[in-house]
Design a protein around this motif. Structure first.
Motif, PDB file in Angstrom:
ATOM      1  N   GLU A  70       0.924  -1.177  -0.048  1.00 40.00           N
ATOM      2  CA  GLU A  70       0.120   0.269   0.079  1.00 40.00           C
ATOM      3  C   GLU A  70       0.836   1.193  -0.111  1.00 40.00           C
ATOM      4  OE1 GLU A  70      -3.408   0.660  -0.256  1.00 40.00           O
ATOM      5  OE2 GLU A  70      -3.456  -1.636  -0.749  1.00 40.00           O
ATOM      6  N   ASN A 100       0.923   3.921  -3.232  1.00 41.47           N
ATOM      7  CA  ASN A 100       0.654   5.408  -3.148  1.00 41.47           C
ATOM      8  C   ASN A 100       1.683   6.356  -3.189  1.00 41.47           C
ATOM      9  OD1 ASN A 100      -2.027   4.701  -2.449  1.00 41.47           O
ATOM     10  ND2 ASN A 100      -1.610   4.254  -0.409  1.00 41.47           N
ATOM     11  N   PRO A 115       2.924   7.695  -6.048  1.00 34.28           N
ATOM     12  CA  PRO A 115       2.554   8.673  -6.898  1.00 34.28           C
ATOM     13  C   PRO A 115       1.664   9.573  -6.185  1.00 34.28           C
ATOM     14  CG  PRO A 115       2.473   6.639  -8.042  1.00 34.28           C
ATOM     15  CD  PRO A 115       2.453   6.269  -6.537  1.00 34.28           C
ATOM     16  N   ALA A 116       0.852   9.315  -5.457  1.00 36.87           N
ATOM     17  CA  ALA A 116      -0.152  10.138  -4.649  1.00 36.87           C
ATOM     18  C   ALA A 116       0.412  11.035  -3.762  1.00 36.87           C
ATOM     19  CB  ALA A 116      -1.307   9.400  -4.089  1.00 36.87           C
ATOM     20  N   ILE A 117       1.514  10.315  -3.195  1.00 39.75           N
ATOM     21  CA  ILE A 117       2.421  11.036  -1.979  1.00 39.75           C
ATOM     22  C   ILE A 117       3.209  12.247  -2.650  1.00 39.75           C
ATOM     23  CG2 ILE A 117       4.224  10.788  -0.305  1.00 39.75           C
ATOM     24  CD1 ILE A 117       3.160   7.908   0.098  1.00 39.75           C
ATOM     25  N   ALA A 169       2.603  13.581  -5.458  1.00 39.35           N
ATOM     26  CA  ALA A 169       1.422  14.575  -6.346  1.00 39.35           C
ATOM     27  C   ALA A 169       1.184  15.593  -5.308  1.00 39.35           C
ATOM     28  CB  ALA A 169       0.536  13.979  -6.957  1.00 39.35           C
ATOM     29  N   ARG A 196      -1.231  14.880  -2.912  1.00 36.42           N
ATOM     30  CA  ARG A 196      -2.650  14.431  -2.348  1.00 36.42           C
ATOM     31  C   ARG A 196      -3.441  15.694  -2.527  1.00 36.42           C
ATOM     32  NH1 ARG A 196      -3.868   9.462   1.191  1.00 36.42           N
ATOM     33  NH2 ARG A 196      -2.931   7.986   0.045  1.00 36.42           N
TER      34      ARG A 196
END
Length: 91
Positions: A79, A83, A85-87, A89, A91
């Protein structure tokens, strides 16, 4: 990345660490208490008597719960990796 996000990841990490350690700690606690009661009843005051049963209990718990512990740790790690890429970017 804000403080709440970092605190959330740290909290999840601590939760996973406690989940992984709890079977072995509980096994050692139960065996230790049992040996202590046995020593109190029989008045055997040997401090090294509880060492071997605790080691066996920890080893047994590790053998029994290793698949579950591995799954929990793998899920948490995957997990985190998914995640990334989201971190980045924000969020």
């Amino acid at each position: 990345m804000n403080d709440d996000f970092i605190n959330g990841i740290a909290g999840q990490g601590i939760k996973v660490a406690l989940m992984i350690a709890s079977p072995m700690l509980l096994g050692a606690l139960i065996v230790g208490m049992t040996v202590s009661v046995f020593q109190a009843v029989t008045q055997i005051n040997e401090q090294t008597l509880s060492f071997i049963p605790k080691i066996l209990a920890i080893g047994g718990a590790l053998v029994i719960f290793a698949p579950w512990m591995s799954e929990v740790l793998t899920n948490f790690t995957s997990e985190l990796i998914i995640n990334i890429p989201a971190i980045i970017a924000g969020r």
